[in-house]
Design a protein around this motif. Structure first.
Motif, mmCIF file in Angstrom:
data_model
loop_
_atom_site.group_PDB
_atom_site.id
_atom_site.type_symbol
_atom_site.label_atom_id
_atom_site.label_comp_id
_atom_site.label_asym_id
_atom_site.label_seq_id
_atom_site.Cartn_x
_atom_site.Cartn_y
_atom_site.Cartn_z
ATOM 1 N N SER A 197 4.285 1.770 -2.601
ATOM 2 C CA SER A 197 4.031 0.558 -2.530
ATOM 3 C C SER A 197 4.137 -0.354 -3.421
ATOM 4 O O SER A 197 4.314 -1.715 -2.445
ATOM 5 C CB SER A 197 2.275 0.588 -2.998
ATOM 6 O OG SER A 197 2.361 0.666 -4.644
ATOM 7 N N LEU A 198 4.589 -0.305 -3.876
ATOM 8 C CA LEU A 198 6.012 -1.308 -4.863
ATOM 9 C C LEU A 198 7.401 -1.797 -4.005
ATOM 10 O O LEU A 198 7.882 -2.418 -4.086
ATOM 11 C CB LEU A 198 6.181 -0.866 -5.954
ATOM 12 C CG LEU A 198 5.186 -1.003 -7.230
ATOM 13 C CD1 LEU A 198 5.504 -0.046 -8.558
ATOM 14 C CD2 LEU A 198 5.259 -2.365 -7.805
ATOM 15 N N GLY A 199 7.753 -0.714 -3.111
ATOM 16 C CA GLY A 199 9.207 -1.082 -2.331
ATOM 17 C C GLY A 199 10.031 -1.103 -3.626
ATOM 18 O O GLY A 199 10.245 -0.560 -4.001
ATOM 19 N N ASP A 200 10.779 -2.688 -2.996
ATOM 20 C CA ASP A 200 11.974 -2.506 -3.954
ATOM 21 C C ASP A 200 11.428 -2.864 -4.888
ATOM 22 O O ASP A 200 12.587 -3.373 -5.853
ATOM 23 C CB ASP A 200 13.127 -2.873 -2.608
ATOM 24 C CG ASP A 200 12.637 -4.733 -2.832
ATOM 25 O OD1 ASP A 200 11.802 -4.965 -3.116
ATOM 26 O OD2 ASP A 200 13.393 -5.318 -1.848
ATOM 27 N N ALA B 158 2.177 -5.693 -14.541
ATOM 28 C CA ALA B 158 3.387 -5.595 -14.307
ATOM 29 C C ALA B 158 3.164 -5.871 -12.570
ATOM 30 O O ALA B 158 4.431 -5.808 -12.440
ATOM 31 C CB ALA B 158 3.325 -4.246 -14.551
ATOM 32 N N VAL B 159 2.449 -5.280 -11.683
ATOM 33 C CA VAL B 159 3.021 -5.055 -10.626
ATOM 34 C C VAL B 159 2.292 -6.497 -9.560
ATOM 35 O O VAL B 159 2.612 -6.588 -8.458
ATOM 36 C CB VAL B 159 1.940 -4.059 -9.885
ATOM 37 C CG1 VAL B 159 2.307 -2.442 -10.617
ATOM 38 C CG2 VAL B 159 0.627 -4.495 -9.948
ATOM 39 N N ASP B 160 2.211 -6.679 -10.732
ATOM 40 C CA ASP B 160 1.632 -9.154 -10.242
ATOM 41 C C ASP B 160 2.806 -9.690 -9.748
ATOM 42 O O ASP B 160 3.871 -9.673 -10.781
ATOM 43 C CB ASP B 160 1.004 -9.765 -11.299
ATOM 44 C CG ASP B 160 -0.540 -9.885 -11.384
ATOM 45 O OD1 ASP B 160 -1.075 -9.287 -10.373
ATOM 46 O OD2 ASP B 160 -1.095 -10.313 -11.866
ATOM 47 N N ILE B 161 2.796 -10.091 -8.609
ATOM 48 C CA ILE B 161 3.876 -10.885 -7.831
ATOM 49 C C ILE B 161 3.856 -12.372 -9.163
ATOM 50 O O ILE B 161 3.169 -13.471 -8.620
ATOM 51 C CB ILE B 161 3.434 -10.980 -6.360
ATOM 52 C CG1 ILE B 161 3.224 -10.143 -5.676
ATOM 53 C CG2 ILE B 161 4.883 -12.189 -5.946
ATOM 54 C CD1 ILE B 161 4.819 -8.942 -5.671
ATOM 55 N N ASP B 162 5.068 -12.637 -9.019
ATOM 56 C CA ASP B 162 5.531 -14.425 -10.379
ATOM 57 C C ASP B 162 6.419 -14.649 -8.850
ATOM 58 O O ASP B 162 7.066 -14.539 -8.367
ATOM 59 C CB ASP B 162 6.092 -13.366 -11.149
ATOM 60 C CG ASP B 162 6.810 -14.677 -11.659
ATOM 61 O OD1 ASP B 162 6.417 -16.116 -12.215
ATOM 62 O OD2 ASP B 162 7.551 -15.308 -12.711
ATOM 63 N N PRO B 163 5.275 -15.936 -8.311
ATOM 64 C CA PRO B 163 5.911 -16.600 -6.966
ATOM 65 C C PRO B 163 7.011 -17.223 -7.407
ATOM 66 O O PRO B 163 7.794 -17.390 -6.771
ATOM 67 C CB PRO B 163 5.247 -17.119 -6.951
ATOM 68 C CG PRO B 163 3.917 -17.424 -8.198
ATOM 69 C CD PRO B 163 4.292 -16.489 -8.305
ATOM 70 N N ARG B 164 7.386 -17.430 -9.076
ATOM 71 C CA ARG B 164 8.692 -18.111 -9.534
ATOM 72 C C ARG B 164 9.975 -17.838 -8.918
ATOM 73 O O ARG B 164 11.449 -17.182 -8.814
ATOM 74 C CB ARG B 164 8.701 -18.445 -10.519
ATOM 75 C CG ARG B 164 7.649 -19.548 -11.147
ATOM 76 C CD ARG B 164 7.949 -20.055 -12.428
ATOM 77 N NE ARG B 164 7.371 -18.619 -13.246
ATOM 78 C CZ ARG B 164 7.496 -18.947 -14.361
ATOM 79 N NH1 ARG B 164 8.196 -19.832 -15.540
ATOM 80 N NH2 ARG B 164 7.055 -17.901 -15.253
ATOM 81 N N LYS B 165 9.656 -15.677 -8.572
ATOM 82 C CA LYS B 165 10.833 -15.291 -8.690
ATOM 83 C C LYS B 165 11.297 -15.497 -7.231
ATOM 84 O O LYS B 165 12.561 -14.517 -6.553
ATOM 85 C CB LYS B 165 10.500 -13.515 -9.116
ATOM 86 C CG LYS B 165 9.976 -13.491 -10.897
ATOM 87 C CD LYS B 165 10.163 -12.075 -11.149
ATOM 88 C CE LYS B 165 10.066 -11.845 -12.293
ATOM 89 N NZ LYS B 165 9.506 -10.812 -12.770
ATOM 90 N N THR C 29 0.854 -1.583 0.357
ATOM 91 C CA THR C 29 -0.195 -0.057 -0.144
ATOM 92 C C THR C 29 1.011 0.822 -0.228
ATOM 93 O O THR C 29 1.954 1.127 0.848
ATOM 94 C CB THR C 29 -0.822 0.288 1.438
ATOM 95 O OG1 THR C 29 -0.539 0.662 2.381
ATOM 96 C CG2 THR C 29 -2.028 -1.398 1.306
ATOM 97 N N GLY C 30 0.335 2.623 -0.388
ATOM 98 C CA GLY C 30 0.931 3.455 -0.318
ATOM 99 C C GLY C 30 -0.311 4.647 -0.447
ATOM 100 O O GLY C 30 -1.222 4.379 -0.349
ATOM 101 N N ARG C 31 0.173 5.710 0.486
ATOM 102 C CA ARG C 31 -0.454 6.621 1.034
ATOM 103 C C ARG C 31 0.107 8.048 0.909
ATOM 104 O O ARG C 31 1.881 8.005 1.088
ATOM 105 C CB ARG C 31 -0.578 6.708 2.452
ATOM 106 C CG ARG C 31 -1.382 7.710 2.702
ATOM 107 C CD ARG C 31 -1.694 7.712 4.260
ATOM 108 N NE ARG C 31 -3.510 8.206 4.761
ATOM 109 C CZ ARG C 31 -3.285 9.794 4.587
ATOM 110 N NH1 ARG C 31 -2.271 10.553 5.051
ATOM 111 N NH2 ARG C 31 -4.916 10.417 5.090
ATOM 112 N N ILE C 32 0.051 9.211 0.057
ATOM 113 C CA ILE C 32 0.885 10.444 -0.541
ATOM 114 C C ILE C 32 0.025 11.716 0.265
ATOM 115 O O ILE C 32 -1.560 11.063 -0.609
ATOM 116 C CB ILE C 32 1.107 10.201 -2.015
ATOM 117 C CG1 ILE C 32 2.378 9.765 -2.224
ATOM 118 C CG2 ILE C 32 2.259 11.565 -1.842
ATOM 119 C CD1 ILE C 32 3.648 9.384 -1.712
#
Length: 197
Positions: free
Chosen positions: A81-84, A177-184, A3-6
């Motif tokens: 929200s994307l962090g690193d 693009a923001v989806d998490i790929d569990p293989r990574k 999440t992000g808040r600005i």
């Protein structure tokens, strides 16, 4: 939670933006520009990113500051929200048809902002929104989110359809693009070990 808040307060605009990358496409948008509200709502619904956006801008001057600053704040919230960026797919693209119109959007959450814009409008306004500001909105969100962003109108005639197909394409590209790929396994998707710079 991704999440992000600005909160962004200047002499020209007062803005609150909140996002949840793992949402359901729920939104609460109020910019003071009806057509911009409609487009950010489309972005939220089709990306499945929850977005709250409240803008109090100097619309008595014109729409430029509200348009630009809303995109800057949304981009900052998305970047937060994307962090690193560990584990994300990183790339996304979408063809977006709407009646006679077809748009193509491709993006890379690279940390290196760049916009290629190959689209245009044949009328000066959509509702009360100046169409010349639409490209600037995408330029601004690319800057603060760190997107390499390519937007193309392949063909189309109706200006409403052109704008909406671009926003929906952007939404679907961001969703991918923001989806998490569990293989990574949470790894940052770059051989450099970081994104940007």
């Amino acid at each position: 939670m991704r999440t992000g808040r600005i909160e962004r307060n200047t002499a020209e605009t007062h803005i609150l933006v909140e996002v949840d990358l793992d949402g359901t496409g729920a939104y609460d948008i109020s910019t003071g520009i009806g057509f911009l509200d409609h487009m950010v709502e489309q972005f939220s619904r089709h990306s499945l990113i929850d977005v709250t956006m409240k803008v109090d801008g100097d619309l008595h001057v014109d729409q430029h500051h509200t348009t630009e600053d809303s995109a800057l704040a949304l981009g900052q919230a998305l970047a937060q929200s994307l962090g690193d960026k560990g584990g994300i797919a990183r790339y996304g693209s979408a063809y977006s048809p709407m009646d006679e119109t077809l748009a193509r959007v491709a993006l890379d959450i690279s940390g290196r902002p760049y916009l290629v814009w190959r689209a245009g409008f044949s009328q000066e306004k959509l509702g009360e929104w100046d169409t010349e500001l639409i490209e600037h909105w995408f330029h601004s969100i690319a800057q603060t989110c760190g997107l390499t962003l390519h937007v193309e109108l392949l063909y189309g005639a109706n200006n409403h359809h052109i704008c909406e197909s671009i926003y929906k394409g952007f939404a679907r590209a961001m969703r991918a693009a923001v989806d998490i790929d569990p293989r990574k396994g949470g790894a940052i998707p770059s051989t450099k070990g970081q994104l940007g710079g």
